[in-house]
Design a protein around this motif. Structure first.
Motif, PDB file in Angstrom:
ATOM      1  N   MET A  29       0.849  -1.198   0.000  1.00 16.38           N
ATOM      2  CA  MET A  29       0.000   0.000   0.000  1.00 16.38           C
ATOM      3  C   MET A  29       0.883   1.246   0.000  1.00 16.38           C
ATOM      4  O   MET A  29       1.813   1.349   0.790  1.00 16.38           O
ATOM      5  N   THR A  30       0.598   2.188  -0.877  1.00 21.05           N
ATOM      6  CA  THR A  30       1.370   3.433  -0.886  1.00 21.05           C
ATOM      7  C   THR A  30       0.976   4.298   0.303  1.00 21.05           C
ATOM      8  O   THR A  30      -0.090   4.124   0.905  1.00 21.05           O
ATOM      9  N   ILE A  31       1.860   5.261   0.626  1.00 24.27           N
ATOM     10  CA  ILE A  31       1.556   6.190   1.716  1.00 24.27           C
ATOM     11  C   ILE A  31       0.296   6.990   1.391  1.00 24.27           C
ATOM     12  O   ILE A  31      -0.540   7.236   2.263  1.00 24.27           O
ATOM     13  N   GLU A  32       0.156   7.379   0.128  1.00 20.10           N
ATOM     14  CA  GLU A  32      -1.038   8.127  -0.274  1.00 20.10           C
ATOM     15  C   GLU A  32      -2.300   7.320  -0.016  1.00 20.10           C
ATOM     16  O   GLU A  32      -3.283   7.830   0.542  1.00 20.10           O
ATOM     17  N   TYR A  72      -2.617   4.850   2.088  1.00 16.40           N
ATOM     18  CA  TYR A  72      -2.771   4.675   3.529  1.00 16.40           C
ATOM     19  C   TYR A  72      -3.488   5.873   4.132  1.00 16.40           C
ATOM     20  O   TYR A  72      -4.406   5.723   4.948  1.00 16.40           O
ATOM     21  N   ILE A  73      -3.068   7.071   3.740  1.00 17.38           N
ATOM     22  CA  ILE A  73      -3.670   8.287   4.293  1.00 17.38           C
ATOM     23  C   ILE A  73      -5.102   8.460   3.821  1.00 17.38           C
ATOM     24  O   ILE A  73      -5.983   8.878   4.586  1.00 17.38           O
ATOM     25  N   LEU A  74      -5.366   8.121   2.561  1.00 15.86           N
ATOM     26  CA  LEU A  74      -6.744   8.212   2.067  1.00 15.86           C
ATOM     27  C   LEU A  74      -7.663   7.237   2.799  1.00 15.86           C
ATOM     28  O   LEU A  74      -8.837   7.536   3.049  1.00 15.86           O
ATOM     29  N   LYS A  75      -7.126   6.084   3.168  1.00 15.48           N
ATOM     30  CA  LYS A  75      -7.934   5.070   3.856  1.00 15.48           C
ATOM     31  C   LYS A  75      -8.093   5.375   5.336  1.00 15.48           C
ATOM     32  O   LYS A  75      -9.198   5.268   5.897  1.00 15.48           O
ATOM     33  N   ASN A  76      -6.989   5.788   5.993  1.00 17.34           N
ATOM     34  CA  ASN A  76      -6.994   5.928   7.454  1.00 17.34           C
ATOM     35  C   ASN A  76      -7.127   7.366   7.946  1.00 17.34           C
ATOM     36  O   ASN A  76      -7.309   7.603   9.132  1.00 17.34           O
ATOM     37  N   GLY A  77      -7.005   8.314   7.015  1.00 16.48           N
ATOM     38  CA  GLY A  77      -7.099   9.710   7.391  1.00 16.48           C
ATOM     39  C   GLY A  77      -5.733  10.310   7.661  1.00 16.48           C
ATOM     40  O   GLY A  77      -4.717   9.605   7.731  1.00 16.48           O
ATOM     41  N   PRO A  78      -5.641  11.644   7.825  1.00  8.67           N
ATOM     42  CA  PRO A  78      -4.375  12.310   8.153  1.00  8.67           C
ATOM     43  C   PRO A  78      -3.765  11.694   9.397  1.00  8.67           C
ATOM     44  O   PRO A  78      -4.478  11.305  10.328  1.00  8.67           O
ATOM     45  N   ILE A  97       5.295   4.795  10.052  1.00 13.03           N
ATOM     46  CA  ILE A  97       6.484   3.968  10.277  1.00 13.03           C
ATOM     47  C   ILE A  97       6.102   2.664  10.960  1.00 13.03           C
ATOM     48  O   ILE A  97       6.555   1.576  10.576  1.00 13.03           O
ATOM     49  N   GLU A  98       5.249   2.753  11.956  1.00 16.75           N
ATOM     50  CA  GLU A  98       4.796   1.566  12.678  1.00 16.75           C
ATOM     51  C   GLU A  98       4.077   0.596  11.740  1.00 16.75           C
ATOM     52  O   GLU A  98       4.282  -0.625  11.797  1.00 16.75           O
ATOM     53  N   PHE A  99       3.249   1.130  10.834  1.00 19.73           N
ATOM     54  CA  PHE A  99       2.496   0.286   9.893  1.00 19.73           C
ATOM     55  C   PHE A  99       3.433  -0.467   8.958  1.00 19.73           C
ATOM     56  O   PHE A  99       3.297  -1.678   8.757  1.00 19.73           O
ATOM     57  N   TYR A 100       4.407   0.243   8.374  1.00 21.62           N
ATOM     58  CA  TYR A 100       5.293  -0.389   7.399  1.00 21.62           C
ATOM     59  C   TYR A 100       6.325  -1.304   8.052  1.00 21.62           C
ATOM     60  O   TYR A 100       6.803  -2.263   7.428  1.00 21.62           O
ATOM     61  N   LYS A 101       6.680  -1.036   9.303  1.00 21.32           N
ATOM     62  CA  LYS A 101       7.624  -1.914   9.994  1.00 21.32           C
ATOM     63  C   LYS A 101       7.030  -3.304  10.173  1.00 21.32           C
ATOM     64  O   LYS A 101       7.751  -4.306  10.173  1.00 21.32           O
ATOM     65  N   ASN A 102       5.711  -3.365  10.322  1.00 20.45           N
ATOM     66  CA  ASN A 102       5.050  -4.663  10.444  1.00 20.45           C
ATOM     67  C   ASN A 102       5.151  -5.485   9.167  1.00 20.45           C
ATOM     68  O   ASN A 102       4.925  -6.694   9.178  1.00 20.45           O
ATOM     69  N   SER A 103       5.487  -4.791   8.066  1.00 23.48           N
ATOM     70  CA  SER A 103       5.660  -5.493   6.787  1.00 23.48           C
ATOM     71  C   SER A 103       7.119  -5.836   6.531  1.00 23.48           C
ATOM     72  O   SER A 103       7.464  -6.329   5.455  1.00 23.48           O
ATOM     73  N   ASP A 114      13.456   1.222   9.217  1.00 19.02           N
ATOM     74  CA  ASP A 114      13.113   2.610   9.540  1.00 19.02           C
ATOM     75  C   ASP A 114      13.633   3.555   8.470  1.00 19.02           C
ATOM     76  O   ASP A 114      12.928   4.483   8.046  1.00 19.02           O
ATOM     77  N   GLU A 115      14.875   3.324   8.011  1.00 21.81           N
ATOM     78  CA  GLU A 115      15.470   4.220   7.016  1.00 21.81           C
ATOM     79  C   GLU A 115      14.701   4.177   5.701  1.00 21.81           C
ATOM     80  O   GLU A 115      14.432   5.221   5.087  1.00 21.81           O
ATOM     81  N   ALA A 116      14.290   2.989   5.289  1.00 23.30           N
ATOM     82  CA  ALA A 116      13.540   2.855   4.034  1.00 23.30           C
ATOM     83  C   ALA A 116      12.179   3.537   4.135  1.00 23.30           C
ATOM     84  O   ALA A 116      11.726   4.196   3.188  1.00 23.30           O
ATOM     85  N   ILE A 117      11.553   3.416   5.301  1.00 20.20           N
ATOM     86  CA  ILE A 117      10.229   4.036   5.492  1.00 20.20           C
ATOM     87  C   ILE A 117      10.352   5.551   5.480  1.00 20.20           C
ATOM     88  O   ILE A 117       9.534   6.254   4.868  1.00 20.20           O
ATOM     89  N   ARG A 118      11.378   6.077   6.141  1.00 13.18           N
ATOM     90  CA  ARG A 118      11.570   7.528   6.175  1.00 13.18           C
ATOM     91  C   ARG A 118      11.839   8.076   4.780  1.00 13.18           C
ATOM     92  O   ARG A 118      11.400   9.187   4.443  1.00 13.18           O
TER      93      ARG A 118
END
Length: 479
Positions: A1-4, A6-12, A19-25, A29-33
């Motif tokens: 799921m793209t960040i865009e 994610y935000i459209l689905k879960n809100g601002p 970071i917490e969401f993508y770490k579960n995948s 941390d560096e890649a997420i940032r």
């Protein structure tokens, strides 16, 4: 799921949540940032005041929507607590607070303190985000960020007056029992780089430092009146005390003076060694009734003075009986009600503490009296010193034209009269300017009344009680 997506689905949301969401995948941390830093031009960021350097991200289509404001407020609540304390303070005081007083209800330092963002910087953050605004001498909370109520200036004035009265009486109480140095109490003053509603040095044995050089301990107090105080509303005081304990070796006694607290809030205050001063326990049930009456009458002043003016008289009698014949800092604001009481016998409708709005800016009107053929707009000052030229210049050049335009934008064709009532009179320079403008102005009329004029108006009014009120509380009888 793209960040865009994610935000459209879960809100601002905050970057920490992403970071917490993508770490579960399994992402680092560096890649997420890096992903966050490279988001497309549909994602906007707010940064600079969330803890751990987090960023608040939202989609451009979410801006100015309910989910944007709800998510931003929640993120401030969880990860920008110093900013949130100011929102809570303004919300508690119905959306308004004097600029000089607000720092007392935050736990941001008013002087430079290492690792702590200053109060003014926190304020500037909130102004930049349009969460709070500046209105003359007040900070105002945007209603979009109010959690409990809509803004109500008259109710705020009532709460402010009650807290001021309470602070004055706490000062008198502590010095009368010798807890503080008799004439050393200060209001909305600094202690260890933080502001409190009241501070005073104390030389009571037991709380003094045991040094060769005598150093006073300090009595610190803040005041919360008018609402049931929960953990959120009292948290600023706890946090402020915690920081000061970690920063200083000075001894002090912290008081929170209030009327009602929840069980959970009371427990937290006690756990942190804070003295809870309940109004009825310190000053008695009659005093609590006085504050309730003050809040009710000031909040609904116009309607009360028109339909139940005896309630105002009862309030003055209560104040006279319970405050040793003095109205203290309430004097000026009660004078507005006295002028309103005078006009209540003549006008069709009456508003005390009206807000004039023009192009999104505001100015205060003390008394606004509507007659069939005219409007009377009063500025009311019960100062000890005479009104000087500078204040009259500001009234004539800035305030009157603003209010006039505010009234006229509603196509009002009534005669408009601006009046300045001063119990202390005017300087000669101010009178010269007033006389000059009184003769030359054409769009509207101006009048001004000093001590003698006020007594003459009172004595010739329909209600003789107004003369007694003016003489007893506001005007020197020997003028």
């Amino acid at each position: 799921m793209t960040i865009e997506n994610y935000i459209l689905k879960n809100g601002p949301t905050l970057s920490g949540k992403i970071i917490e969401f993508y770490k579960n995948s399994g992402a680092s941390d560096e890649a997420i940032r890096k992903r966050i830093s490279r988001v497309g031009n549909t994602i906007f960021k707010i940064k600079g005041f969330f803890k751990n350097n987090q960023t608040f991200l939202y989609h451009k289509d979410q801006y100015n929507t309910d989910i944007f404001y709800t998510s931003l407020l929640f993120s401030i609540k969880t990860d920008a607590k110093k900013h949130y304390s100011i929102i809570i303070a303004l919300d508690y005081h119905k959306g308004y607070m004097k600029k000089d007083n607000l720092a007392s209800y935050s736990f941001s330092p008013v002087k430079n303190l290492k690792t702590h963002k200053s109060f003014l910087n926190v304020i500037n953050d909130l102004i930049r985000l349009n969460i709070i605004y500046e209105e003359d001498e007040y900070y105002t909370l945007s209603p979009l960020f109010s959690e409990s109520s809509s803004n109500n200036f008259n109710y705020y004035k009532a709460i402010e007056l009650s807290e001021d009265l309470l602070a004055n009486h706490f000062f008198n109480y502590t010095r009368s029992i010798g807890l503080i140095s008799y004439n050393k109490g200060e209001f909305h003053s600094e202690f260890c780089k933080f502001q409190f509603g009241f501070t005073a040095p104390s030389y009571i044995s037991g709380i003094l430092k045991n040094d060769k050089i005598l150093q006073p301990a300090f009595i610190l107090a803040d005041f919360l009146i008018g609402s049931n105080n929960n953990e959120s509303s009292i948290d600023f005081f706890i946090q402020k005390i915690k920081i000061i304990k970690s920063q200083t070796k000075n001894n002090f006694l912290p008081f929170l003076i209030t009327d009602v607290v929840t069980t959970e809030a009371l427990k937290k205050l006690k756990e942190n060694g804070i003295i809870i001063g309940f109004v009825d326990k310190i000053f008695g049930n009659e005093y609590t009734t006085l504050l309730e009456s003050l809040i009710s009458i000031v909040t609904n002043a116009g309607a009360v003075l028109k339909s139940h003016p005896e309630a105002y008289l009862d309030l003055l009698n209560q104040l006279n009986r319970l405050t040793e014949g003095k109205t203290n800092n309430l004097r000026g604001d009660l004078f507005e009600l006295a002028v309103g009481y005078y006009y209540s016998n003549y006008c069709q409708s009456l508003t005390i503490g009206k807000k004039a709005n023009y192009n999104g800016s505001f100015k205060d009107i003390d008394v606004y009296a509507v007659f069939q053929e005219k409007l009377i707009v009063c500025e009311c000052k019960a100062y000890k010193a005479k009104i000087d030229l500078k204040k009259i210049e500001d009234w004539i050049s800035n305030k009157i034209p603003f209010i006039y335009k505010s009234i006229k934008q509603n196509d009002n064709d009534k005669t408009i009269i601006f009046e300045f009532w001063s119990t202390s009179g005017f300087t000669d320079e101010a009178i010269n300017l007033l006389e000059d403008k009184k003769k030359s102005l054409k769009k509207y009329e101006i009048n001004y009344y000093s001590e003698k004029d006020i007594l003459i108006k009172a004595e010739t009014s329909k209600t003789k009680k107004i003369t007694e009120i003016m003489k007893e509380y506001f005007v020197n009888q020997n003028v």
